[in-house]
Design a protein around this motif. Structure first.
Motif, PDB file in Angstrom:
ATOM      1  N   UNK A 182     -22.629  -9.923  23.152  1.00  0.00           N
ATOM      2  CA  UNK A 182     -22.290  -9.303  24.866  1.00  0.00           C
ATOM      3  C   UNK A 182     -20.743 -10.855  25.503  1.00  0.00           C
ATOM      4  N   UNK A 183     -19.954 -10.676  25.455  1.00  0.00           N
ATOM      5  CA  UNK A 183     -18.996 -11.850  25.448  1.00  0.00           C
ATOM      6  C   UNK A 183     -19.440 -12.973  26.773  1.00  0.00           C
ATOM      7  N   UNK A 184     -20.130 -12.453  27.832  1.00  0.00           N
ATOM      8  CA  UNK A 184     -20.692 -12.917  29.204  1.00  0.00           C
ATOM      9  C   UNK A 184     -21.727 -12.491  29.657  1.00  0.00           C
ATOM     10  N   UNK A 185     -22.797 -13.779  29.310  1.00  0.00           N
ATOM     11  CA  UNK A 185     -23.939 -13.851  29.896  1.00  0.00           C
ATOM     12  C   UNK A 185     -24.697 -13.691  31.038  1.00  0.00           C
ATOM     13  N   UNK A 186     -25.125 -12.346  31.475  1.00  0.00           N
ATOM     14  CA  UNK A 186     -25.150 -12.904  33.284  1.00  0.00           C
ATOM     15  C   UNK A 186     -26.422 -13.939  33.282  1.00  0.00           C
TER      16      UNK A 186
END
Length: 156
Positions: free
Chosen positions: A34-38
């Protein structure tokens, strides 16, 4: 529920959780990071990276796995197995107070939803054999070798 997928030395780990805690980590051979980590999963991603780098031996995360009371009891016992150590299914069953419940303990171990964090890979057969691991025995062997600090032999 928020999710993120990260690349690890053992495949792609899909991590799910929210502000109430980490709910699951699954491993797969194929996937895409995933590109962005929550924000709610930043800490678990960082701690897993440190684990794989060899700089973390204990996780300090809020856990919220879903399971029966018996499964929760078994998973709690798994959390007590120290980094770099193993325990047999028989020893684990005895610790839980019912030596005859070995199959139920093994089944609960196999339902562990938090790969690596709840260290089910540290449970081995009575004879020392690597038995039963949902992620594959090669991963179990890798994790145990990693935790025991054994480096691979070098050719040169």
């Amino acid at each position: 529920m928020e999710t993120v997928t990260i690349a690890t030395p053992l495949g792609f780990a899909k991590i799910s959780g929210n502000s109430e805690g980490l709910q699951s980590i699954c491993i797969a051979d194929e996937g895409e990071a995933t590109a962005e980590i929550p924000t709610t999963l930043l800490d678990v991603v960082q701690q897993l990276r440190e684990y794989f780098e060899g700089t973390r031996t204990e996780f300090q995360l809020k856990l919220n796995p879903s399971g029966t009371a018996f499964q929760q009891k078994v998973w709690g016992a798994l959390l007590q197995i120290p980094y770099g150590k193993t325990l047999s299914y028989q020893q684990l069953t005895q610790q839980l107070g019912d030596p005859k419940a070995i199959r139920a303990v093994a089944a609960a171990n196999g339902k562990n939803p938090l790969w690596i964090i709840i260290p089910c890979h540290r449970v081995i057969g009575t004879n020392g054999a690597l038995t039963g691991y949902a992620g594959g025995l090669w991963r179990k062997k890798w994790l145990l070798t990693h935790e025991q600090g054994e480096s691979q032999q070098r050719l040169f």
